[in-house]
Design a protein around this motif. Sequence first.
Motif, PDB file in Angstrom:
ATOM      1  N   PRO A 304     170.654  18.587  37.768  1.00  0.00           N
ATOM      2  CA  PRO A 304     169.659  18.157  36.769  1.00  0.00           C
ATOM      3  C   PRO A 304     169.863  16.722  36.294  1.00  0.00           C
ATOM      4  CG  PRO A 304     170.512  20.341  36.248  1.00  0.00           C
ATOM      5  CD  PRO A 304     171.359  19.824  37.363  1.00  0.00           C
ATOM      6  N   GLY A 305     171.107  16.247  36.298  1.00  0.00           N
ATOM      7  CA  GLY A 305     171.375  14.898  35.811  1.00  0.00           C
ATOM      8  C   GLY A 305     171.193  13.805  36.849  1.00  0.00           C
ATOM      9  N   TYR A 306     170.764  14.186  38.065  1.00  0.00           N
ATOM     10  CA  TYR A 306     170.621  13.203  39.149  1.00  0.00           C
ATOM     11  C   TYR A 306     169.184  12.698  39.192  1.00  0.00           C
ATOM     12  CZ  TYR A 306     171.221  11.015  43.724  1.00  0.00           C
ATOM     13  OH  TYR A 306     171.289  10.121  44.765  1.00  0.00           O
ATOM     14  N   GLN A 307     169.039  11.405  39.194  1.00  0.00           N
ATOM     15  CA  GLN A 307     167.726  10.754  39.241  1.00  0.00           C
ATOM     16  C   GLN A 307     167.502  10.204  40.645  1.00  0.00           C
ATOM     17  OE1 GLN A 307     165.944   8.414  35.784  1.00  0.00           O
ATOM     18  NE2 GLN A 307     166.686   6.750  37.079  1.00  0.00           N
ATOM     19  N   LYS A 308     166.566  10.806  41.366  1.00  0.00           N
ATOM     20  CA  LYS A 308     166.368  10.437  42.773  1.00  0.00           C
ATOM     21  C   LYS A 308     165.620   9.111  42.922  1.00  0.00           C
ATOM     22  CE  LYS A 308     166.489  15.164  44.584  1.00  0.00           C
ATOM     23  NZ  LYS A 308     165.772  16.204  45.359  1.00  0.00           N
ATOM     24  N   HIS A 309     164.590   8.948  42.143  1.00  0.00           N
ATOM     25  CA  HIS A 309     163.756   7.747  42.291  1.00  0.00           C
ATOM     26  C   HIS A 309     164.164   6.718  41.245  1.00  0.00           C
ATOM     27  CE1 HIS A 309     161.328  10.064  45.071  1.00  0.00           C
ATOM     28  NE2 HIS A 309     161.214  11.016  44.153  1.00  0.00           N
ATOM     29  N   LEU A 312     164.864  -1.196  40.027  1.00  0.00           N
ATOM     30  CA  LEU A 312     165.888  -2.187  39.720  1.00  0.00           C
ATOM     31  C   LEU A 312     166.299  -2.112  38.250  1.00  0.00           C
ATOM     32  CD1 LEU A 312     167.534  -4.439  41.039  1.00  0.00           C
ATOM     33  CD2 LEU A 312     165.760  -6.061  40.359  1.00  0.00           C
ATOM     34  N   SER A 313     165.397  -1.671  37.395  1.00  0.00           N
ATOM     35  CA  SER A 313     165.705  -1.540  35.967  1.00  0.00           C
ATOM     36  C   SER A 313     166.754  -0.466  35.701  1.00  0.00           C
ATOM     37  CB  SER A 313     164.433  -1.200  35.177  1.00  0.00           C
ATOM     38  OG  SER A 313     163.519  -2.267  35.225  1.00  0.00           O
ATOM     39  N   ASP A 314     166.846   0.527  36.589  1.00  0.00           N
ATOM     40  CA  ASP A 314     167.785   1.636  36.405  1.00  0.00           C
ATOM     41  C   ASP A 314     169.188   1.296  36.875  1.00  0.00           C
ATOM     42  OD1 ASP A 314     165.750   3.453  35.481  1.00  0.00           O
ATOM     43  OD2 ASP A 314     165.072   3.598  37.565  1.00  0.00           O
ATOM     44  N   ARG A 315     169.304   0.268  37.687  1.00  0.00           N
ATOM     45  CA  ARG A 315     170.592  -0.052  38.279  1.00  0.00           C
ATOM     46  C   ARG A 315     171.484  -0.824  37.300  1.00  0.00           C
ATOM     47  NH1 ARG A 315     169.569  -2.552  44.134  1.00  0.00           N
ATOM     48  NH2 ARG A 315     171.863  -2.501  44.069  1.00  0.00           N
ATOM     49  N   ASP A 458     154.000  -6.094  44.234  1.00  0.00           N
ATOM     50  CA  ASP A 458     154.860  -5.205  43.464  1.00  0.00           C
ATOM     51  C   ASP A 458     156.199  -4.962  44.122  1.00  0.00           C
ATOM     52  OD1 ASP A 458     152.135  -3.080  42.351  1.00  0.00           O
ATOM     53  OD2 ASP A 458     152.962  -4.945  41.529  1.00  0.00           O
ATOM     54  N   TYR A 459     157.224  -4.809  43.264  1.00  0.00           N
ATOM     55  CA  TYR A 459     158.580  -4.463  43.711  1.00  0.00           C
ATOM     56  C   TYR A 459     158.650  -2.982  44.028  1.00  0.00           C
ATOM     57  CZ  TYR A 459     163.417  -3.026  43.198  1.00  0.00           C
ATOM     58  OH  TYR A 459     164.648  -2.467  43.395  1.00  0.00           O
ATOM     59  N   GLN A 460     159.268  -2.650  45.159  1.00  0.00           N
ATOM     60  CA  GLN A 460     159.470  -1.265  45.542  1.00  0.00           C
ATOM     61  C   GLN A 460     160.948  -1.034  45.757  1.00  0.00           C
ATOM     62  OE1 GLN A 460     157.073  -0.511  48.949  1.00  0.00           O
ATOM     63  NE2 GLN A 460     155.137  -0.851  47.899  1.00  0.00           N
ATOM     64  N   GLU A 461     161.346   0.216  45.640  1.00  0.00           N
ATOM     65  CA  GLU A 461     162.772   0.547  45.753  1.00  0.00           C
ATOM     66  C   GLU A 461     163.321   0.168  47.118  1.00  0.00           C
ATOM     67  OE1 GLU A 461     165.756   4.398  45.580  1.00  0.00           O
ATOM     68  OE2 GLU A 461     163.586   4.647  45.421  1.00  0.00           O
ATOM     69  N   HIS A 462     164.472  -0.458  47.102  1.00  0.00           N
ATOM     70  CA  HIS A 462     165.174  -0.854  48.313  1.00  0.00           C
ATOM     71  C   HIS A 462     166.207   0.202  48.670  1.00  0.00           C
ATOM     72  CE1 HIS A 462     167.300  -3.087  51.272  1.00  0.00           C
ATOM     73  NE2 HIS A 462     168.365  -3.313  50.516  1.00  0.00           N
ATOM     74  N   LYS A 463     166.069   0.820  49.828  1.00  0.00           N
ATOM     75  CA  LYS A 463     166.995   1.869  50.242  1.00  0.00           C
ATOM     76  C   LYS A 463     168.276   1.259  50.759  1.00  0.00           C
ATOM     77  CE  LYS A 463     164.038   5.175  49.486  1.00  0.00           C
ATOM     78  NZ  LYS A 463     164.230   6.161  48.415  1.00  0.00           N
TER      79      LYS A 463
END
Length: 468
Positions: A304-309, A312-315, A458-463
């Motif tokens: 439950p505590g894992y955020q998949k998506h 850059l703001s989350d990092r 737009d910025y998209q998540e970088h894998k």
Amino acid sequence: MATMKSALSKDQEKQLLSLFSRVKLHLLHKASIHGFTANVFHRHCDNQGPTVIVAYNAAGFIYGAYTSKDYTQGGEGVNDEKTFLYSISAERNKPLRVAAIIGQCAFTDGGTGPNYGALVFLHDDKPEVQSNPGTGFNFQAADMHGNDLTLTEFEVYRVEDLEDLLPKPWRNIKWTAEQKQQLMKAILNYKPDIKTVHQARVLLVGPIGAGKSSFFNSINSAFRGNMTSQAIAGTAGESVTTQFRTYTIKAGKGGCAVPLILCDTMGLEEKGGLDIEDLVNIYKGHIKDRYQFSTSGPILTDAPGYQKHVTLSDRIHCVVYVVDTCKVSILSQKMLEKLCAIRRKTNQLGIPQLLLMTKVDEACPLVAEDLKNVYRSFYIQKKARELSEALGIPLSCILPVKNYSEELDLDQDTDTLLFGAVQHMLNFADSFFENQAEIQEGNDQMELYRSSDISRPDYQEHKEHQII
């Protein structure tokens, strides 16, 4: 293992320190925790440089021996003209100090408990002292230990010279109200270089009791204008912080948010504590606020505590190691190895790093007298250099600070150091954003808005490849 705390009262410590010039005591060995045996004594105290033994008995005597030489278990007598025995008692106004008999060795450097001839500590691996006045030292037994040779506690401290103030500060700080206001204004006006990110996220990492939570509370207090205690802080032997927490800071009660989020983790331990894999997931933004760390292993992707998506703001944009200045000299090899391992992981992810040296006032009496001495203290500079060498962190990335701990009112000099540290964190976060911008601009699939007038897609998540 229980936290090691000195058994000396303030008055007893003051009397013990009066036997030296300017020194700092570092607790190396405590028999009530480690055991009353010669083996563990040598494990903790060999090759530690100058040390002082502090023995306690039920008669109220505190007595022991100082040597400027190493314990090495070389099996020979050691000559040391600086060695002395001492005794502190409530019945005396000042300590008894006994120098060695001229021409006799100070102590026998064997594998037994410390053997000073007239006093043999941990005799037969028991909480006992053998007393032989006249062997190396002359004293009256009743004056030295009150004829009570059973130990209630036995401690050994490393003795470090503080030396005098440096003729010039090794860093120049303006200790003025104007400087404090300028720093605060610069922090409040900070804007990340990437438009989609509104606040820099800084992660605090360090051993238990280093002062991570206290640092947040101190920063929060400085911006609020009064003392606060939003993050749980304490002095327990186990980590007070057991969750991953993200803290927003406001300028004044009900004021605007400071463009900085401080993230707190549970303390590092030699065994257990924060898992490095959890740390990497925090770096990448996958762990949510208030996630309860598990002792059984790192977080799973379906937890439950894992955020998949993540964006850059989350990092994490800057990592700050927090180390208690009082404990720099006694950081274990295992803890240094863990910090170095974390540093390697952090380097792999390209995250800039700083190090805060907390409790500088407790580490150096000259700084306790006047915080403005922090960059004139030979001792603080020495500890900063030791950390730089041990962890491979440039000296320019190491910042001494003082957290609020027992104060009821704010202090201008304390705030100046704290705000200066925050300013450096934001500067380092900018370096992270600049590196990200270069990576993203070179990748056709990565697009972002920069804070200039030039608009971009737009910025998209970088894998990224998972690093564990």
